[in-house]
Design a protein around this motif. Structure first.
Motif, PDB file in Angstrom:
ATOM      1  N   HIS A 209       0.820  -1.213   0.000  1.00 41.52           N
ATOM      2  CA  HIS A 209       0.000   0.000   0.000  1.00 41.52           C
ATOM      3  C   HIS A 209       0.855   1.266   0.000  1.00 41.52           C
ATOM      4  O   HIS A 209       0.581   2.202  -0.743  1.00 41.52           O
ATOM      5  N   ASP A 210       1.904   1.292   0.823  1.00 39.73           N
ATOM      6  CA  ASP A 210       2.708   2.507   0.944  1.00 39.73           C
ATOM      7  C   ASP A 210       4.201   2.133   0.910  1.00 39.73           C
ATOM      8  O   ASP A 210       4.799   1.805   1.946  1.00 39.73           O
ATOM      9  N   GLU A 211       4.784   2.194  -0.276  1.00 36.32           N
ATOM     10  CA  GLU A 211       6.176   1.761  -0.480  1.00 36.32           C
ATOM     11  C   GLU A 211       7.158   2.571   0.378  1.00 36.32           C
ATOM     12  O   GLU A 211       8.088   2.016   0.955  1.00 36.32           O
ATOM     13  N   ALA A 212       6.937   3.873   0.450  1.00 38.38           N
ATOM     14  CA  ALA A 212       7.891   4.735   1.166  1.00 38.38           C
ATOM     15  C   ALA A 212       7.906   4.398   2.660  1.00 38.38           C
ATOM     16  O   ALA A 212       8.966   4.251   3.274  1.00 38.38           O
ATOM     17  N   LYS A 213       6.706   4.236   3.229  1.00 32.33           N
ATOM     18  CA  LYS A 213       6.630   3.906   4.668  1.00 32.33           C
ATOM     19  C   LYS A 213       7.198   2.519   4.937  1.00 32.33           C
ATOM     20  O   LYS A 213       7.847   2.284   5.953  1.00 32.33           O
ATOM     21  N   LEU A 214       6.949   1.609   4.001  1.00 34.21           N
ATOM     22  CA  LEU A 214       7.482   0.250   4.179  1.00 34.21           C
ATOM     23  C   LEU A 214       9.010   0.289   4.165  1.00 34.21           C
ATOM     24  O   LEU A 214       9.663  -0.349   4.994  1.00 34.21           O
ATOM     25  N   LYS A 215       9.564   1.065   3.250  1.00 30.78           N
ATOM     26  CA  LYS A 215      11.026   1.154   3.132  1.00 30.78           C
ATOM     27  C   LYS A 215      11.635   1.628   4.465  1.00 30.78           C
ATOM     28  O   LYS A 215      12.610   1.051   4.959  1.00 30.78           O
ATOM     29  N   GLU A 216      11.003   2.623   5.023  1.00 29.06           N
ATOM     30  CA  GLU A 216      11.492   3.174   6.288  1.00 29.06           C
ATOM     31  C   GLU A 216      11.414   2.113   7.412  1.00 29.06           C
ATOM     32  O   GLU A 216      12.383   1.904   8.158  1.00 29.06           O
ATOM     33  N   ALA A 217      10.285   1.424   7.498  1.00 32.01           N
ATOM     34  CA  ALA A 217      10.108   0.404   8.540  1.00 32.01           C
ATOM     35  C   ALA A 217      11.075  -0.762   8.332  1.00 32.01           C
ATOM     36  O   ALA A 217      11.658  -1.293   9.290  1.00 32.01           O
ATOM     37  N   VAL A 218      11.268  -1.135   7.066  1.00 35.94           N
ATOM     38  CA  VAL A 218      12.164  -2.258   6.750  1.00 35.94           C
ATOM     39  C   VAL A 218      13.606  -1.917   7.134  1.00 35.94           C
ATOM     40  O   VAL A 218      14.320  -2.759   7.687  1.00 35.94           O
ATOM     41  N   GLU A 219      14.007  -0.696   6.865  1.00 40.58           N
ATOM     42  CA  GLU A 219      15.378  -0.291   7.232  1.00 40.58           C
ATOM     43  C   GLU A 219      15.609  -0.435   8.734  1.00 40.58           C
ATOM     44  O   GLU A 219      16.645  -0.906   9.189  1.00 40.58           O
TER      45      GLU A 219
END
Ligand code: SF4
Length: 598
Positions: A209-219
């Protein structure tokens, strides 16, 4: 959010697609949760696990194949032929992500084929193909043959002779060495005459749903995983067998069929010893930054093999449990289990049970076909792996599993099982909460429903006294519910050595577009655990089955750090039922209403 599920009826030679919508995904997440929902709703109580009506369900979850680390896994759910209850098993390798990239979140197989077949999947299209030429082959040769025929760009799950011969502990194997090992899921696949599933690598991207937020959480999650002493150091350096010496020193390394919790030669089969001797390199499942897998090679006779392992569980089940300290033989037996498609925990545990029955004079010599069934004999374990997979001679009796074997020979208490599933490599006399986890596990003797070794030995998320039963029930419930989430979203359980519900939720919301808090998240896990419980209740399991082998309840540990201890189960169980809202091992109507199930 929507899942696409491939439906296959082998009796009718029919394939179709089905969509699973947001409402159901919000309740059951995917993986293990969605699998038990389908099994519960589509099958009747008391069905034959080998009958047409049993479902064999392969399921991924919303995290599978995304940027979330350790998300390269899938779950298999069915009615277990070994236990008669819920059969489910989680597997690493590459298959889970490959299935999603090829167009499907899951596969539900029903019916029985007239002749051996394999299922071929490519870019949202699937077909059944003849597998007569593969029947009889081990999983390694099955994979090699399919790659020769279809090219390299494919991924395969398959069964070996154990599955074909409906050995009760048969496994489904991915990438030659990753196993959906427990509860006999491979025997169900064999009963359906489904030899393999082949997926060609596709280009479909899992929904986020939200690639940018996922990227941040994954990092953030990746950083925590890398910094954890367990996932950032111990597992990458020594693999899961790093636990051998730790568990032995804490007095709970089950030795010679749980007669004691101390193996005098534990170091010979430890992760440290593997690193010094047979280790070639480490290996990871898809998208994993931990790489706990071990590629190993034994060059000297008589146990030459180019393969993988052992894991902690196999070092134990094919080693200490049978009194064996020959690491080369353990590696050989581990790889035979992979190739023949067999769960090494249940296999080794059943062999150990047979060894103790033999020691008690219960198994006549003429039954053994020349095998020496005494403790510590590595040739016996290696030879029995073959005989069991092919149900040859005494192997046909090992193929039943420990519970049936011990009952047959009149000493049922020598089978170290819960609900028919053989126990894994932790003696709960040394870790009381882990014992409650075993006893109340829905699928039976299992360390992966509530891994109380984390707090009781490793101090994760905090250190608990392993030898007291006090306060353990609440922890077991939390672990059980959390692991339902982990198996349903689907990620590797080892991620929980580093992160908890909060971090798992931090990747869940951006993928799904939900705005959940931790309580709502944990409630989904609780719902899944309760639905599994309803399933086994319907199959006749209740409070009488939430127990442990007599030895662990009545025979004090003879030596080591847990000397003199038994498991004080009753007190923990009473508290557990109260916290769970269960009576006699069954959820109350009120609890079911609260969780909105079934
Ligand atoms: S931690 Fe080990 S089992 Fe888990 S995904 Fe990574 S390599 Fe596979």
């Amino acid at each position: 959010m929507e899942y696409t599920i491939l439906r296959v009826d082998l009796s009718k030679d029919k394939i179709w697609e089905e969509k699973v919508g947001e409402k159901v995904i919000k309740k059951y997440l995917g993986g293990r949760g969605l699998g038990v929902k389908i099994l519960y709703e589509e099958t009747e109580a008391g069905i034959d696990p080998f009958g047409e009506e049993n479902r064999l369900i392969f399921m991924t979850g919303y995290a599978t194949g995304t940027a979330v680390p350790l998300s390269g896994r899938f779950h298999v759910i069915t009615k277990s032929p070994l236990t008669g209850g819920i059969g489910d098993s989680n597997c690493g390798g590459q298959f889970g992500p490959m299935l999603r990239f090829a167009g499907y979140e899951g596969i539900v197989v029903q019916g029985i084929a007239d002749n051996p077949v394999y299922l071929y999947i490519e870019d949202g299209h699937a077909e059944l193909r003849d597998a007569s030429h593969l029947w009889g082959k081990g999983t390694w040769s099955t994979e090699d043959t399919l790659r020769e025929e279809l090219g390299k760009d494919i991924n395969i799950v398959s069964i070996g002779p154990a599955g074909e011969n409906k050995v009760m502990m048969a496994a489904i194997i991915n990438d030659k060495h990753r196993a959906a090992g427990r509860t006999g899921v491979g025997a169900v696949m064999g009963s359906k005459k489904l030899k393999a599933i082949v997926v060609r690598k596709g280009k479909r991207k899992p929904e986020v749903h939200d690639e940018a937020k996922l990227k941040e959480a994954v990092e953030n999650v990746r950083r925590i995983v890398r910094e954890s002493p367990v996932t950032g150091e111990a597992l990458p350096t020594y693999g899961t067998a790093v636990l051998v010496n730790i568990i032995n020193e804490t007095g709970g390394f089950p030795t010679r069929n749980f007669k004691t919790g101390v193996f005098e030669k534990a170091n010979e089969i430890s992760g440290e010893k593997i690193a010094e001797t047979y280790l070639v390199r480490k290996k990871a499942c898809w998208g994993c930054i931990v790489a706990c897998g071990r590629v190993t090679k034994v060059e000297t006779p008589p146990y030459q093999v180019d393969g993988e392992g052992p894991e902690y569980e196999t070092a134990w089940s094919l080693g200490a449990m049978c009194g064996i300290s020959d690491l080369a033989a353990v590696i050989k037996a581990h790889n035979l289990c992979d190739d023949l498609g067999m769960d090494p925990i249940s296999f080794g545990s059943t062999v150990a049970c047979a060894m103790e029955l033999y020691e008690n004079g219960k198994i006549p010599e003429e039954k053994l076909g020349g095998l020496k069934l005494e403790w510590g004999n590595p040739q016996t374990v290696v030879e029995l792996a073959w005989r069991t997979a092919f149900r040859d001679g005494f192997g046909d009796e090992i193929a039943m599993g420990a519970k049936r074997l011990a009952e047959k020979y009149g000493m049922p208490d020598l089978a170290m099982h819960v609900k028919g599933l053989e126990l894994p490599a932790y003696d709960p006399r040394a870790y009381k909460g882990h014992g409650l986890g075993y006893a109340t596990s829905n699928r039976g003797g299992c360390h992966l429903r509530a891994y109380m070794i984390a707090p009781e030995v490793l101090g994760i998320p905090e250190k608990l006294d392993p030898l007291t039963p006090e306060g353990k029930a609440q922890w077991v419930k939390i672990f059980q519910d959390l692991f339902c989430i982990v198996d349903s979203m689907v990620v590797c359980k080892f991620i929980t050595f580093a992160v908890g519900a909060e971090e798992l939720l931090s990747v869940t919301n951006p993928i799904t577009g939900w705005d959940w808090n931790v309580d709502e998240f944990m409630k989904a896990g609780e719902r899944i655990y309760n639905l599994e419980r309803l399933y086994i209740n319907r199959e006749g399991f209740d409070g009488k089955d939430d127990t442990l082998p007599k030895r662990l309840l009545e025979e004090p540990m003879p030596e080591g750090a847990a000397k003199g201890h038994v498991v004080e189960l009753d007190k923990m169980l009473e508290e557990f039922y109260r916290i769970r809202g269960w009576v006699n091992g069954k959820p109350t109507e009120e609890k079911l209403r609260e969780l909105d199930i079934p």
